[in-house]
Design a protein around this motif. Sequence first.
Motif, PDB file in Angstrom:
ATOM      1  N   VAL A   1      24.345  12.480  12.338  1.00 30.53           N
ATOM      2  CA  VAL A   1      23.748  12.634  11.015  1.00 30.53           C
ATOM      3  C   VAL A   1      24.570  13.626  10.207  1.00 30.53           C
ATOM      4  O   VAL A   1      25.391  14.368  10.746  1.00 30.53           O
ATOM      5  N   ASP A   2      24.334  13.624   8.901  1.00 29.36           N
ATOM      6  CA  ASP A   2      25.059  14.527   8.016  1.00 29.36           C
ATOM      7  C   ASP A   2      24.354  15.852   7.814  1.00 29.36           C
ATOM      8  O   ASP A   2      24.977  16.828   7.383  1.00 29.36           O
ATOM      9  N   ALA A   3      23.039  15.892   8.073  1.00 27.88           N
ATOM     10  CA  ALA A   3      22.280  17.109   7.819  1.00 27.88           C
ATOM     11  C   ALA A   3      21.009  17.093   8.644  1.00 27.88           C
ATOM     12  O   ALA A   3      20.569  16.039   9.121  1.00 27.88           O
TER      13      ALA A   3
ATOM     14  N   LEU B   1      23.053  17.034  24.824  1.00 27.29           N
ATOM     15  CA  LEU B   1      23.334  15.699  25.316  1.00 27.29           C
ATOM     16  C   LEU B   1      24.234  14.952  24.341  1.00 27.29           C
ATOM     17  O   LEU B   1      24.327  15.305  23.170  1.00 27.29           O
ATOM     18  N   PRO B   2      24.910  13.895  24.812  1.00 24.16           N
ATOM     19  CA  PRO B   2      25.841  13.176  23.938  1.00 24.16           C
ATOM     20  C   PRO B   2      25.140  12.582  22.729  1.00 24.16           C
ATOM     21  O   PRO B   2      23.916  12.542  22.634  1.00 24.16           O
ATOM     22  N   ARG B   3      25.939  12.075  21.836  1.00 28.49           N
ATOM     23  CA  ARG B   3      25.476  11.486  20.580  1.00 28.49           C
ATOM     24  C   ARG B   3      24.298  10.536  20.808  1.00 28.49           C
ATOM     25  O   ARG B   3      24.326   9.691  21.689  1.00 28.49           O
ATOM     26  N   VAL B   4      23.248  10.719  20.031  1.00 27.19           N
ATOM     27  CA  VAL B   4      22.058   9.885  20.160  1.00 27.19           C
ATOM     28  C   VAL B   4      22.064   8.828  19.074  1.00 27.19           C
ATOM     29  O   VAL B   4      22.856   8.863  18.135  1.00 27.19           O
TER      30      VAL B   4
ATOM     31  N   ALA C   1      11.040  15.123  10.010  1.00 34.46           N
ATOM     32  CA  ALA C   1      11.875  16.307   9.889  1.00 34.46           C
ATOM     33  C   ALA C   1      12.751  16.401  11.124  1.00 34.46           C
ATOM     34  O   ALA C   1      12.287  16.267  12.253  1.00 34.46           O
ATOM     35  N   LEU C   2      14.021  16.612  10.937  1.00 35.79           N
ATOM     36  CA  LEU C   2      14.975  16.714  12.033  1.00 35.79           C
ATOM     37  C   LEU C   2      15.300  18.191  12.249  1.00 35.79           C
ATOM     38  O   LEU C   2      15.710  18.882  11.318  1.00 35.79           O
ATOM     39  N   VAL C   3      15.090  18.645  13.457  1.00 37.38           N
ATOM     40  CA  VAL C   3      15.218  20.064  13.783  1.00 37.38           C
ATOM     41  C   VAL C   3      16.255  20.219  14.885  1.00 37.38           C
ATOM     42  O   VAL C   3      16.282  19.434  15.843  1.00 37.38           O
ATOM     43  N   THR C   4      17.102  21.228  14.768  1.00 39.38           N
ATOM     44  CA  THR C   4      18.041  21.532  15.828  1.00 39.38           C
ATOM     45  C   THR C   4      18.112  23.039  16.011  1.00 39.38           C
ATOM     46  O   THR C   4      17.465  23.805  15.291  1.00 39.38           O
ATOM     47  N   LYS C   5      18.881  23.446  17.017  1.00 39.59           N
ATOM     48  CA  LYS C   5      19.007  24.861  17.329  1.00 39.59           C
ATOM     49  C   LYS C   5      20.420  25.339  17.032  1.00 39.59           C
ATOM     50  O   LYS C   5      21.350  24.540  16.928  1.00 39.59           O
ATOM     51  N   ALA C   6      20.556  26.635  16.921  1.00 39.72           N
ATOM     52  CA  ALA C   6      21.866  27.256  16.754  1.00 39.72           C
ATOM     53  C   ALA C   6      21.876  28.545  17.563  1.00 39.72           C
ATOM     54  O   ALA C   6      20.844  29.032  18.007  1.00 39.72           O
ATOM     55  N   GLY C   7      23.067  29.081  17.747  1.00 37.03           N
ATOM     56  CA  GLY C   7      23.204  30.343  18.469  1.00 37.03           C
ATOM     57  C   GLY C   7      23.956  30.240  19.776  1.00 37.03           C
ATOM     58  O   GLY C   7      24.379  31.248  20.336  1.00 37.03           O
ATOM     59  N   ARG C   8      24.104  29.000  20.276  1.00 38.18           N
ATOM     60  CA  ARG C   8      24.911  28.790  21.476  1.00 38.18           C
ATOM     61  C   ARG C   8      25.853  27.627  21.252  1.00 38.18           C
ATOM     62  O   ARG C   8      25.517  26.666  20.567  1.00 38.18           O
TER      63      ARG C   8
ATOM     64  N   ALA D   1      28.555  20.928  15.422  1.00 33.89           N
ATOM     65  CA  ALA D   1      28.617  20.162  16.668  1.00 33.89           C
ATOM     66  C   ALA D   1      27.329  19.378  16.889  1.00 33.89           C
ATOM     67  O   ALA D   1      27.354  18.232  17.357  1.00 33.89           O
ATOM     68  N   SER D   2      26.190  19.985  16.563  1.00 34.84           N
ATOM     69  CA  SER D   2      24.913  19.280  16.700  1.00 34.84           C
ATOM     70  C   SER D   2      24.859  18.066  15.779  1.00 34.84           C
ATOM     71  O   SER D   2      24.407  16.984  16.166  1.00 34.84           O
ATOM     72  N   LEU D   3      25.312  18.239  14.545  1.00 35.40           N
ATOM     73  CA  LEU D   3      25.314  17.126  13.603  1.00 35.40           C
ATOM     74  C   LEU D   3      26.175  15.984  14.125  1.00 35.40           C
ATOM     75  O   LEU D   3      25.805  14.808  14.009  1.00 35.40           O
TER      76      LEU D   3
END
Length: 329
Positions: free
Chosen positions: A129-131, A65-68, A76-83, A122-124
């Motif tokens: 956020v920076d990290a 989704l667009p920038r939040v 703790a901020l968690v995101t995904k990778a791989g796609r 792209a997620s950042l």
Amino acid sequence: MGSGGHPRGAARLGVPRRDAPGGTRLAGRLPLSDRRPDARRGAGPAARRRTRPRRPRRPPAGRGLPRVHHLARLAALVTKAGRRLRPLVPGEEADGQGFVDTPARARVWDLTRAGIRAGLDASLARLGVDAVDIVLLHDVEDRLPEVYATGFPALAELRDQKAVRAVGFGMNHSDVLARLVADLDVDVVLCAGRWTLLERTAFDDLLPVCERRGTSVVVGGVYNSGLLADPSPGAPYSYAPAAPALLARARQPGEICAEFAVPLKAAALRFPFGHPAVDSAVVGAAGPQEAAENAALFAWEIPDALWHTLVARGLLGPDLPLPLTAPGA
């Protein structure tokens, strides 16, 4: 301590085991500690092919989704990778995959080192956020050769460079998670729907290896898609309507909870924390009211007698660890 002297999950992530009345903390405040030296790093073997039963597929979490709004560093901020997300080509339609209001983009797998880095960047940018603290490879059970060859090594490099603080996997296949934890230097896993009042699969395959290896476990799907939130006709289970026999089974712990004036949802949320490898639970909320409800359910005082009654009446196995307020009682 796990085998080899490595700390168990909570200690490894720097998470106190007790943070709310009678229970452990919800997903959120995970002050990750500095990583310990680990001789296992980079020691993962080549991927091995195998055949396993297929479970019902669920809509994948997240659609870019667009920038939040900027998130305060209270969790703790968690995101995904791989796609990665790419613009749609002319004539192509967005596949919402169970989500609403999805952007006009297509998701493509990319478990290369460059793809992992590009996906994280792209997620950042979208998060503003920076990290982030944790990055997970999500639903990769059908792409294990790529995971072993490039996907996880790319995450490990980000961790070594201190670009992220912890890395791991998320899926609802506890057996695959167990294999990955055994083979690789995994900090944390998100396991959905396999360690609940209704399902013990993760107890038999995943949780033992996580405790042994010092890998933290975040439990998702504590309500088994909603069945344990409201086991009434039409309730979902594994993203499809639950069968009548399963509905009847889900009502049984609710009847016992009623005897103790405890909501079934409170018991379902608390139960996974009986295992020492479990750090946190992910509980969805459609808005502030549900978020407040989740917090209240988590803080509910649950008498140890409720858990002992569930065991005595055959609804929980006698070998399962219980989230007792007075262990040994």
